[in-house]
Design an enzyme around this catalytic site. Structure first.
Site, PDB file in Angstrom:
ATOM      1  N   PHE A 155       0.812  -1.223   0.000  1.00 36.93           N
ATOM      2  CA  PHE A 155       0.000   0.000   0.000  1.00 36.93           C
ATOM      3  C   PHE A 155       0.839   1.264   0.000  1.00 36.93           C
ATOM      4  CE2 PHE A 155       0.909  -0.038   4.563  1.00 36.93           C
ATOM      5  CZ  PHE A 155       1.023   1.318   4.841  1.00 36.93           C
ATOM      6  N   LYS A 179      -1.209  -6.984  -9.226  1.00 33.65           N
ATOM      7  CA  LYS A 179      -2.162  -7.200  -8.123  1.00 33.65           C
ATOM      8  C   LYS A 179      -1.812  -6.145  -7.088  1.00 33.65           C
ATOM      9  CE  LYS A 179      -2.990  -8.428  -4.439  1.00 33.65           C
ATOM     10  NZ  LYS A 179      -3.468  -7.447  -3.423  1.00 33.65           N
ATOM     11  N   GLU A 182      -4.956  -3.732  -1.747  1.00 34.68           N
ATOM     12  CA  GLU A 182      -6.411  -3.487  -1.654  1.00 34.68           C
ATOM     13  C   GLU A 182      -6.693  -2.126  -1.030  1.00 34.68           C
ATOM     14  OE1 GLU A 182      -4.470  -5.928  -0.480  1.00 34.68           O
ATOM     15  OE2 GLU A 182      -5.716  -7.395   0.536  1.00 34.68           O
ATOM     16  N   ARG A 183      -5.699  -1.552  -0.336  1.00 30.60           N
ATOM     17  CA  ARG A 183      -5.975  -0.333   0.420  1.00 30.60           C
ATOM     18  C   ARG A 183      -6.020   0.914  -0.454  1.00 30.60           C
ATOM     19  NH1 ARG A 183      -6.150  -2.948   4.679  1.00 30.60           N
ATOM     20  NH2 ARG A 183      -4.503  -4.292   5.480  1.00 30.60           N
ATOM     21  N   SER A 232       5.455  -6.908   3.236  1.00 31.78           N
ATOM     22  CA  SER A 232       6.038  -7.191   4.551  1.00 31.78           C
ATOM     23  C   SER A 232       6.827  -8.515   4.515  1.00 31.78           C
ATOM     24  CB  SER A 232       4.930  -7.265   5.595  1.00 31.78           C
ATOM     25  OG  SER A 232       4.017  -8.276   5.237  1.00 31.78           O
ATOM     26  N   CYS A 287       9.509   1.828   3.222  1.00 34.08           N
ATOM     27  CA  CYS A 287      10.407   0.719   3.540  1.00 34.08           C
ATOM     28  C   CYS A 287      11.824   1.220   3.776  1.00 34.08           C
ATOM     29  CB  CYS A 287      10.417  -0.292   2.408  1.00 34.08           C
ATOM     30  SG  CYS A 287      11.032   0.427   0.903  1.00 34.08           S
ATOM     31  N   GLU A 388       9.220  -3.836  12.907  1.00 36.37           N
ATOM     32  CA  GLU A 388       9.039  -2.718  11.982  1.00 36.37           C
ATOM     33  C   GLU A 388       7.735  -2.027  12.401  1.00 36.37           C
ATOM     34  OE1 GLU A 388       7.909  -3.731   7.916  1.00 36.37           O
ATOM     35  OE2 GLU A 388       9.021  -1.989   7.201  1.00 36.37           O
TER      36      GLU A 388
HETATM   37  P1  NAD Z   1       1.627  -6.599   3.016  1.00 34.94           P
HETATM   38  O1  NAD Z   1       2.666  -7.641   3.068  1.00 34.94           O
HETATM   39  O2  NAD Z   1       0.521  -6.639   4.006  1.00 34.94           O
HETATM   40  O3  NAD Z   1       0.905  -6.621   1.572  1.00 34.94           O
HETATM   41  C1  NAD Z   1       1.637  -6.637   0.374  1.00 34.94           C
HETATM   42  C2  NAD Z   1       0.838  -7.368  -0.695  1.00 34.94           C
HETATM   43  O4  NAD Z   1       0.655  -8.721  -0.265  1.00 34.94           O
HETATM   44  C3  NAD Z   1      -0.552  -6.789  -0.931  1.00 34.94           C
HETATM   45  O5  NAD Z   1      -0.801  -6.751  -2.314  1.00 34.94           O
HETATM   46  C4  NAD Z   1      -1.477  -7.752  -0.209  1.00 34.94           C
HETATM   47  O6  NAD Z   1      -2.718  -7.887  -0.847  1.00 34.94           O
HETATM   48  C5  NAD Z   1      -0.719  -9.070  -0.263  1.00 34.94           C
HETATM   49  N1  NAD Z   1      -0.975  -9.897   0.930  1.00 34.94           N
HETATM   50  C6  NAD Z   1      -1.208  -9.477   2.189  1.00 34.94           C
HETATM   51  N2  NAD Z   1      -1.389 -10.525   3.015  1.00 34.94           N
HETATM   52  C7  NAD Z   1      -1.259 -11.645   2.265  1.00 34.94           C
HETATM   53  C8  NAD Z   1      -1.319 -13.036   2.545  1.00 34.94           C
HETATM   54  N3  NAD Z   1      -1.550 -13.495   3.770  1.00 34.94           N
HETATM   55  N4  NAD Z   1      -1.122 -13.894   1.528  1.00 34.94           N
HETATM   56  C9  NAD Z   1      -0.873 -13.457   0.288  1.00 34.94           C
HETATM   57  N5  NAD Z   1      -0.806 -12.138  -0.033  1.00 34.94           N
HETATM   58  C10 NAD Z   1      -0.994 -11.239   0.932  1.00 34.94           C
HETATM   59  O7  NAD Z   1       2.371  -5.183   3.034  1.00 34.94           O
HETATM   60  P2  NAD Z   1       1.736  -3.733   3.139  1.00 34.94           P
HETATM   61  O8  NAD Z   1       1.236  -3.521   4.529  1.00 34.94           O
HETATM   62  O9  NAD Z   1       0.839  -3.457   1.999  1.00 34.94           O
HETATM   63  O10 NAD Z   1       3.047  -2.842   2.900  1.00 34.94           O
HETATM   64  C11 NAD Z   1       3.941  -2.491   3.916  1.00 34.94           C
HETATM   65  C12 NAD Z   1       5.116  -3.436   3.988  1.00 34.94           C
HETATM   66  O11 NAD Z   1       5.790  -3.472   2.742  1.00 34.94           O
HETATM   67  C13 NAD Z   1       6.167  -2.986   4.997  1.00 34.94           C
HETATM   68  O12 NAD Z   1       6.649  -4.116   5.662  1.00 34.94           O
HETATM   69  C14 NAD Z   1       7.251  -2.374   4.126  1.00 34.94           C
HETATM   70  O13 NAD Z   1       8.541  -2.357   4.684  1.00 34.94           O
HETATM   71  C15 NAD Z   1       7.189  -3.256   2.944  1.00 34.94           C
HETATM   72  N6  NAD Z   1       7.779  -2.617   1.782  1.00 34.94           N
HETATM   73  C16 NAD Z   1       9.006  -3.053   1.392  1.00 34.94           C
HETATM   74  C17 NAD Z   1       9.634  -2.448   0.313  1.00 34.94           C
HETATM   75  C18 NAD Z   1      10.986  -2.888  -0.130  1.00 34.94           C
HETATM   76  O14 NAD Z   1      11.413  -2.426  -1.157  1.00 34.94           O
HETATM   77  N7  NAD Z   1      11.670  -3.769   0.578  1.00 34.94           N
HETATM   78  C19 NAD Z   1       8.992  -1.390  -0.364  1.00 34.94           C
HETATM   79  C20 NAD Z   1       7.731  -0.991   0.059  1.00 34.94           C
HETATM   80  C21 NAD Z   1       7.129  -1.617   1.144  1.00 34.94           C
END
Ligand code: NAD
Length: 503
Positions: A155, A179, A182-183, A232, A287, A388
């Protein structure tokens, strides 16, 4: 939080057009600054997934075969259209993510850089040629697209992260399925329309909204060849394990806990400015946010005072208000989690320097607010250090020496970004060589690499061996072919040899 009825429905973008799909599940989308539901998002079902992958498969074959000149023309046009629509894209980001408009434009700017890099794809895909490796034999190599690749995005950067992936995947000849989170899904639909307006054939860029069900479908679908994931750490690990077990190429970028070391010889005003910006910008939902300040020796007291002055001065408001510097966090659940972690740190003996837990923004009482927060004397056993937080919280850990700081960073499971503030070249060099982190800033707090270098962390911040965008992006989305070729003169038949060929 509002329960107002909304009429806007956010569709998928399948095979060149918006589509309601066949799934009957939906999920509300909020404006985090107002707490209002602004739309209902359609979530894909299995039939939607299969239709999208089938369209991508059909498109990949012809797109991967199209001339580099034609591919490049689409990329140049797409670059122009994204630049023209920067205000519209930023408004969509702010309305669903909450970050301030100027910050939203900043992320689009970084996305544009990747499109610009991808415009140079003809020279990036130039192969190698070795003449006369043996008598009459030449060897040459080039790279071909994987086929159908999917991007699953977080998101916190609803435009930049999809643009870390799609231009690279498409420039290298793949069909790409996004994909999005959703937020904040709306910006991805505008991107889809801009790709189409740029002349991209139907099915080469598609958007499929969904949750775990859709992600699982992509990770296991036999017709998906590669997965780029950013999100994450627990999900990144799961995505990597599941998709590799299903034979796909995977890069899965995870979470972070980025430390900045401040040495006593640093310009502390400069360090405090950058620390505050890197900790509270985008409400800490980056991130690459700096979330741990590692104050070395007698830098600590003065540094904390200077960061405090800056933290209390941050203008927190709806991101659409001119002059706002920081917006809300993404959900009520996120706010609750951040507040709980801060409260636990306080109870465990950390010192609250600036407390943003009770912030309310007048006129936006229903918004998901957490103000800039600074906690000093944090210990490594506290959750505030270990997790985090992904909110506007800077924790300060005090250490005696640079070596202690390096040890701290290297003991942390994450390895995304880190920074050092110092006026000593020798200290900076020691730091850059010793830390087990992928991206390092020297007097630069958010060392996000430019598009012609690649982006990626180490340890629990990246699963898979390829960083994203840049040269490693080209490599990730393609596979090599090496050709050994002989064109014998009809008169020079060499006869059969039954030995293994040697040169
Ligand atoms: P998230 O992991 O909750 O979601 C990321 C994606 O995974 C979304 O599209 C979501 O729909 C999907 N998802 C969520 N739960 C799932 C599950 N149980 N099974 C399969 N798919 C699932 O992350 P977020 O809250 O949207 O974003 C924040 C996180 O992303 C933070 O941890 C941040 O550090 C990380 N991030 C990392 C980078 C990087 O380059 N390393 C860049 C941006 C964000």
């Amino acid at each position: 939080m509002s329960t107002t009825t909304v009429t806007t429905t956010i569709n998928h973008f399948i095979n060149g057009a918006e589509s309601a799909g066949e799934g009957d599940r939906t999920q509300p989308v909020y404006n985090p600054a107002t707490g209002q539901v602004t739309a209902e998002l359609r979530l894909a079902n299995r039939a939607d997934l299969d239709n999208t992958v089938a369209a991508a498969r059909a498109a990949a074959d012809s797109w991967g075969d199209i001339s580099l000149a034609k591919r490049t023309a689409v990329l140049f046009k797409f670059r122009e259209l994204v630049a023209e629509h920067i205000d519209e894209l930023a408004e969509l980001i702010t309305a669903e993510h909450g970050k301030v408009l100027s910050d939203a434009k900043g992320e689009i700017g970084r996305g544009l850089e990747v499109i610009e890099f991808a415009c140079g794809i003809p020279s990036l895909l130039k192969g190698d040629y070795s003449d006369q490796v043996s008598t009459g034999i030449d060897v040459f190599s080039f790279r071909e697209p994987l086929g159908v690749v999917a991007g699953i995005t977080p998101f916190n950067f609803p435009v930049m992260v999809p643009l870390w992936m799609a231009p690279m995947a498409i420039a290298t000849g793949n069909a790409f399925i996004l994909k999005p989170s959703e937020r904040d899904p709306s910006a991805s639909l505008l991107l889809a329309k801009l790709w189409k307006d740029a002349g991209l054939p139907d099915g080469v860029f598609q958007v499929l909204h969904g949750d775990k069900e859709t992600v699982d479908g992509l990770l296991t679908h036999p017709d998906v060849d590669g997965i780029s994931f950013v999100g994450s750490t627990p999900i990144a690990k799961y995505v990597h394990e599941t998709a590799t077990a299903h034979g796909k190429r995977v890069q899965a970028l995870g979470g972070a806990k980025n430390h900045a070391i401040i040495l006593p010889d640093a310009d502390l005003d400069n360090a405090a400015d950058h620390l505050a910006a890197a900790a509270f910008g985008s409400a800490g939902e980056r991130c690459m946010a700096i979330s741990v300040a590692v104050a070395v020796g007698d830098a600590a007291d003065l540094l904390v005072k200077k960061v405090e002055e800056r933290a209390v001065a941050v203008k927190v408001n709806n991101g659409t208000v001119p002059g706002a510097e920081m917006g809300p966090v993404i959900t009520p659940a996120s706010k609750e989690r951040i507040v709980k972690i801060v409260t636990e740190a306080e109870a465990a003996g950390a010192a609250m320097v600036v407390d943003g837990r009770d912030l309310v923004v007048p006129g936006h009482e229903e918004g998901f607010w957490v103000g800039p927060t600074v906690i000093d004397h944090v210990k490594t056993e506290m959750t505030a250090y270990q997790e985090e937080i992904f909110g506007p919280v800077l924790v300060v850990v005090r250490v005696d020496t640079l070596e202690d700081g390096i040890k701290l960073i290297n003991s942390n499971p994450y390895g995304n970004g880190t920074a050092i503030f110092t006026s000593s070249g020798a200290a900076a060099r020691k730091f850059q060589r010793a830390v087990t982190v992928g991206m390092i800033g020297i007097n630069v707090p958010l060392p996000v690499p430019v598009a012609y270098h690649s982006f990626g962390g180490w340890k629990a911040s990246l699963f898979g061996d390829k960083h994203i965008y840049g040269p490693e992006g080209v490599s990730f989305y393609t596979r090599g072919k090496v050709i050994t070729s002989r064109w014998p003169e009809p008169t020079h038949a060499s006869g059969a040899s039954y030995n293994f060929p040697s040169n």
